[in-house]
Each structure stands twice: as structure tokens, then as C-alpha cells.
Scaffold this motif. Structure first.
Motif, short mmCIF file in Angstrom:
data_model
loop_
_atom_site.label_atom_id
_atom_site.label_comp_id
_atom_site.label_asym_id
_atom_site.label_seq_id
_atom_site.Cartn_x
_atom_site.Cartn_y
_atom_site.Cartn_z
N TYR A 150 7.77 30.46 -14.52
CA TYR A 150 7.78 31.83 -14.00
C TYR A 150 8.51 31.92 -12.67
O TYR A 150 8.37 31.06 -11.80
CB TYR A 150 6.34 32.32 -13.83
CG TYR A 150 6.20 33.67 -13.16
CD1 TYR A 150 6.31 34.85 -13.90
CD2 TYR A 150 5.96 33.77 -11.78
CE1 TYR A 150 6.18 36.10 -13.28
CE2 TYR A 150 5.83 35.01 -11.17
CZ TYR A 150 5.93 36.17 -11.92
OH TYR A 150 5.79 37.39 -11.32
N GLN A 151 9.28 33.01 -12.51
CA GLN A 151 9.94 33.31 -11.24
C GLN A 151 9.55 34.73 -10.82
O GLN A 151 9.70 35.68 -11.60
CB GLN A 151 11.46 33.22 -11.40
CG GLN A 151 11.98 31.83 -11.71
CD GLN A 151 11.86 30.89 -10.52
OE1 GLN A 151 11.99 31.32 -9.37
NE2 GLN A 151 11.61 29.62 -10.80
N ASN A 152 9.07 34.89 -9.61
CA ASN A 152 8.75 36.21 -9.10
C ASN A 152 10.05 37.02 -9.00
O ASN A 152 10.97 36.63 -8.28
CB ASN A 152 8.09 36.10 -7.72
CG ASN A 152 7.62 37.44 -7.17
OD1 ASN A 152 8.07 38.49 -7.59
ND2 ASN A 152 6.71 37.38 -6.21
N PRO A 153 10.16 38.16 -9.72
CA PRO A 153 11.41 38.92 -9.68
C PRO A 153 11.76 39.44 -8.29
O PRO A 153 12.94 39.70 -8.01
CB PRO A 153 11.14 40.09 -10.64
CG PRO A 153 9.65 40.19 -10.73
CD PRO A 153 9.15 38.79 -10.58
N LEU A 154 10.78 39.57 -7.42
CA LEU A 154 11.07 40.05 -6.06
C LEU A 154 11.74 38.97 -5.21
O LEU A 154 12.35 39.29 -4.18
CB LEU A 154 9.79 40.54 -5.38
CG LEU A 154 9.07 41.70 -6.07
CD1 LEU A 154 7.89 42.17 -5.22
CD2 LEU A 154 10.02 42.86 -6.34
N THR A 156 14.27 37.20 -6.18
CA THR A 156 15.71 37.28 -6.37
C THR A 156 16.32 38.50 -5.66
O THR A 156 17.52 38.53 -5.40
CB THR A 156 16.05 37.37 -7.88
OG1 THR A 156 15.42 38.54 -8.43
CG2 THR A 156 15.55 36.14 -8.61
N THR A 157 15.47 39.49 -5.36
CA THR A 157 15.98 40.68 -4.66
C THR A 157 15.67 40.66 -3.17
O THR A 157 16.00 41.61 -2.45
CB THR A 157 15.38 41.96 -5.30
OG1 THR A 157 13.95 41.93 -5.17
CG2 THR A 157 15.76 42.08 -6.76
N SER A 372 4.76 40.23 -20.46
CA SER A 372 5.38 40.20 -19.14
C SER A 372 4.41 40.69 -18.07
O SER A 372 4.31 40.08 -16.99
CB SER A 372 6.65 41.07 -19.15
OG SER A 372 7.21 41.15 -17.86
N HIS A 376 2.76 38.62 -14.86
CA HIS A 376 2.85 39.10 -13.48
C HIS A 376 1.45 39.19 -12.84
O HIS A 376 1.27 38.83 -11.67
CB HIS A 376 3.51 40.47 -13.44
CG HIS A 376 4.99 40.46 -13.69
ND1 HIS A 376 5.84 39.53 -13.12
CD2 HIS A 376 5.78 41.28 -14.44
CE1 HIS A 376 7.08 39.77 -13.52
NE2 HIS A 376 7.07 40.82 -14.31
N ARG A 454 5.79 43.81 -8.75
CA ARG A 454 6.67 42.96 -9.56
C ARG A 454 7.15 43.69 -10.81
O ARG A 454 8.30 43.53 -11.23
CB ARG A 454 5.94 41.68 -9.93
CG ARG A 454 5.56 40.84 -8.73
CD ARG A 454 4.82 39.57 -9.10
NE ARG A 454 4.25 38.91 -7.92
CZ ARG A 454 3.93 37.63 -7.86
NH1 ARG A 454 4.10 36.85 -8.91
NH2 ARG A 454 3.42 37.12 -6.75
N GLY A 457 9.45 46.70 -9.49
CA GLY A 457 10.64 46.30 -8.75
C GLY A 457 10.69 47.01 -7.41
O GLY A 457 10.09 48.07 -7.22
#
Length: 465
Positions: A150-154, A156-157, A372, A376, A454, A457
Motif C-alpha cells: 500500500y502507498q498513501n495517495p497523499l 505522491t501529491t 480500496s 485506506h 485519502r 484526495g
């Protein structure tokens, strides 16, 4: 003269035996591995349900020997109507085994099972699943195992700091303050949020509107009629940049219907978290990519009425949603040909800590389509709560507002305190604030706040926060 007296004595027992419905034969799991040898040796099927092994019945039982005629489901036994209760041939607690052969005589039982999928928590049933030979159906919910990839989508931003700030803005005292206010509505001496108490419902709607407005949220009421009652969902709206939405929801109505109904755990606890999370969200100044709806639903106790109306309007895009709270249609041609994606996190009964469990526990309930969101939530809890909150999972959802979204094909997850079936004050006037655990609400709130960000976004943080 003895025979007439003996007949009167024996008749009730004889009748009871004559009309007693058959049950599947079973034996304790503790007899394994030799316990299943006999049925397998004779080509018979068996299944493990809870801590018992059920197997093909003898011919004299009147039950089918075809495993395909047996189903299991989760739900409160008190919810089962007559035909379905008669079809129950095994199970433990809220886990039931039903014998429903494919003939017209059992059509009523099937229809009742389908109808029960959209009731409130202890008046509903999960989807019927067929049993298969060798299946193991646990009566307890397993610990959710997080993905190692798992990668926290935040991350990458570049908005991990915004998540941390929002989560840390939640405090157990503030959550409890909201709960105190909620359980005193409309009057501390006669609290109720019952759908049938028109004055109380109006007071609650006004309280929610004013509270959302004080936070700086665009606020709308999403109203509909039911049996002569005008019911209103109350919406706090944060616009995103496209058609996709995320709903954080909790129902505000309580029971008993015609008595004092403080509804502290059901569902003052979920509503208090909704308000505390929305307040922290706004104070942090988060600007989400997806539109975020903070929604207090009406009429959950009468059959998920508010969430049904809300999810249906999201799905149809009919324009029934109040204009000020409609998600944007998009900012370019790419949005014009894409169907909006809607997701939800629901909070219902998040405040009771069962002594039957080893520690603070939250159960996540959803179909696998919501994988998903589940990930999260679990990852958020690990990040913000460490090992302080045990996170379990059930893919047999029923009995709360997440069902309204799931039935519309929208990924949705219910978060609910562990062992909710064991809460002894459910729908009673004694469902009071002294039975609510501040720390459990706080831990679930931190999990849900992190997951909300998460899923939605983050495109930035307001300079005025």
C-alpha cells in the motif's frame, strides 16, 4: 379417570414434537479431524458454521440432502419473519443457516430474505449465500490484514502534512461535547430524535444546519416525503474539481419511537463524529479533489430512508439534489463523457466498547467492491492509532446506511463498534451517554478522518486556514 388427565398432560408435548421444524444434524468442531470422516466416507457433504460442523441430514428428517439448497446469512434473529424463521435449520447468534429448496413453497422465504436487506441494524439480514461442501463460515469477524504494498495517495501529491494536521485537530473532548449536545435535543428533560416526533426532528435539523453553517460549510437540506412526514437529510458541502464525490455519513434519528430516546450510541456517537470530523476538516482548510458531502441522514430506523433518497439522487443525476450542493460537472471535455464515481464511509454505533472483546474494536463492513476504501481505513488506523484500535472486517453487509450506496453500485463501508449485537441498551431509553466510550469514538474518528482525505484526495490547503 387417569387417561383423560394423562392426555391433557401429553397433548402439548406431542403437538410440539409433531410441528417442531427439523434442524440440520451437527457436532462440535472439537471432534475434528475424525468428526467429518463418517459423512465423507458415505459421500455426504459437511460445512463448518461457527464452532459446529453441520452435515447432510438423514432422509427421515424431511430436509434435502443437496447442499445447494442451504444458505447462510448474517443478521439479528429477532428480525426473521415467520417463513424465514421456519426455514432456519442451524446457526449461532446472528449467523443463520436456512433450508430453501427451489420450489414455489419457499418463494415467500426468499422474498422475505431479500426484503430484509435494507432494514435497520437489528431488523435486517445480509445477502443469502449458498453453502458448499467443506466451507468454513466464521461467526466472528476476522482481523483485517493490510496490504504490504500500500502507498498513501497523499504521499505522491505532497499532502501528508495536511492529513496529519486534520487528524490531530480531532480531540476526544470536542467529540464528546457534540455528543452531549445531540443527546439533549430537543430538550434535556425529554430527549428524542425520533422520526415520529415532528418537533424534535425539526429541532435536530435546525441544530445541524446551524452547526454546519458555523463551520463555514455550504449547507443544504435534501428533503422527501414518507407516509405524510417530510424528512430532511442535512448536507455540509465542500466542492471538488470534478463529478466524483465522497460521502461521510451518519443517521441522526433515534429510538424508541414514542418514548424518551437519547440515542447516545445509536446513533448520537456516529453523528458526533460526523460533526467533529467536518469541523476539523474545515479548520484545516483542506481543498479536496473530489466533492465531499458531510451528510446527516434522516429515517434510518424506518428502513434507511434518508440514505436511499440521497444515494438514488446521486446515481440518477436527476437534479433532485439541492442546487447549491451539486457536484461540479467538470472543467473540460474529458468530464463530459465520464460517469461520476461516488463512494461513502458510514458511521453507525461507534461508541460502545464491549467487555466481551479484548480491547477497542471497530468492524468494517462492505462488499469487496469497496476494497480500496477498506484499505485506506485500515492503513489510516495503523498510521494514526498504531495498535490501539483492532480493525476487523465483514464482507456480509447489512442493516445501515452503507447498504443504500452498495445497492446503487457505489463503494461504501460501514464503520461500527465491535460486537454491536451485544449492546444491551439498543433502541431503549437507557441508550444514554454514560454507556459511550470517549476513547473508542476518538480512535475511530482518527481512522475515518485520515481515510476520508485519502479517498477524496487533496489538491491544496487554503491560505486562510
Amino acid at each position: 379417570m387417569m387417561w383423560p388427565q394423562l392426555w391433557v398432560f401429553l397433548l402439548p408435548t406431542w403437538c410440539e414434537g409433531l410441528f417442531r421444524k427439523s434442524e440440520l444434524p451437527s457436532f462440535p468442531v472439537t471432534t475434528l479431524p475424525t468428526g467429518t470422516a463418517h459423512p465423507e466416507r458415505h459421500g455426504k457433504w459437511w460445512v463448518q458454521v461457527g464452532d459446529r460442523i453441520y452435515h447432510a441430514p438423514p432422509e427421515a428428517s424431511g430436509l434435502s440432502d443437496d447442499v445447494a439448497h442451504y444458505y447462510y446469512a448474517f443478521g439479528s434473529e429477532s428480525a426473521l419473519p415467520a417463513e424465514l424463521r421456519h426455514s432456519r435449520v442451524g446457526g449461532q447468534g446472528r449467523l443463520h443457516v436456512f433450508h430453501i429448496p427451489p420450489n414455489s413453497r419457499n418463494s415467500t422465504a426468499r422474498e422475505q430474505a431479500v426484503a430484509l436487506q435494507t432494514g435497520s441494524r437489528r431488523s435486517s439480514l445480509s445477502y443469502l449465500h449458498k453453502l458448499t461442501h467443506g466451507m468454513n463460515v466464521s461467526k466472528s469477524f476476522p482481523v483485517y490484514h493490510r496490504s504490504e504494498s500500500y502507498q498513501n495517495p497523499l504521499a505522491t501529491t505532497g499532502h501528508l502534512a495536511a492529513e496529519r494536521l486534520a487528524v490531530d485537530s480531532l480531540t476526544s473532548d470536542r467529540i464528546y461535547e457534540f455528543l452531549l449536545d445531540i443527546t439533549k435535543l430537543p430538550d434535556k428533560d425529554d430527549p428524542s430524535r425520533s422520526t415520529f416526533h415532528r418537533k424534535a426532528s425539526a429541532t435536530v435539523v435546525q441544530f445541524l444546519q446551524e452547526t454546519f453553517q458555523d463551520m463555514g460549510l455550504v449547507t443544504c437540506t435534501h428533503s422527501f416525503m414518507w407516509r405524510g412526514f417530510r424528512l430532511s437529510n442535512v448536507i455540509g458541502y465542500v466542492p471538488g474539481i470534478g463529478p466524483d464525490t465522497v460521502t461521510l455519513g451518519a443517521h441522526y434519528d433515534s429510538r424508541p419511537m414514542f418514548d424518551v430516546a437519547p440515542g447516545a450510541n445509536d446513533n448520537g456517537s456516529g453523528l458526533a463524529l460526523l460533526l467533529a470530523i467536518s469541523e476539523a476538516f474545515m479548520k484545516t482548510g483542506v481543498m479536496p479533489r473530489k466533492t465531499v458531502y458531510f451528510v446527516a441522514f434522516a429515517g434510518e430506523e424506518q428502513g434507511l430512508l434518508g440514505s436511499k433518497a440521497f444515494a438514488a439522487d446521486l446515481a440518477s443525476q436527476s437534479g433532485a439534489m439541492p442546487k447549491d450542493c451539486r457536484a461540479a460537472g467538470g472543467h473540460g471535455p474529458s468530464f463530459l463523457h465520464r460517469k461520476a464515481h461516488h463512494e461513502a464511509i458510514i458511521m453507525d454505533e461507534v461508541g460502545w466498547r464491549s467487555q466481551a472483546l479484548s480491547g477497542p474494536t471497530v468492524n468494517m463492513e462492505a462488499y469487496d467492491m469497496a476494497s480500496s476504501i477498506l484499505e485506506h481505513l485500515a492503513q489510516s488506523s495503523a498510521a494514526h492509532n498504531g495498535n490501539s484500535l483492532l480493525v476487523t472486517y465483514s464482507n456480509h453487509p447489512f442493516g445501515s446506511d452503507h447498504m443504500s450506496f452498495l445497492k446503487n453500485g457505489m463503494p461504501a463501508v460501514l464503520t461500527i463498534n465491535g460486537d454491536d449485537e451485544g449492546y444491551p441498551y439498543y433502541h431503549k431509553s437507557t441508550d444514554t451517554i454514560n454507556h459511550v466510550d470517549k476513547r473508542l469514538m476518538y480512535l475511530i474518528g482518527r481512522m475515518n478522518m485520515g481515510a476520508l482525505l485519502r479517498v477524496a484526495g487533496v489538491r491544496g490547503v487554503s491560505a486562510h486556514s
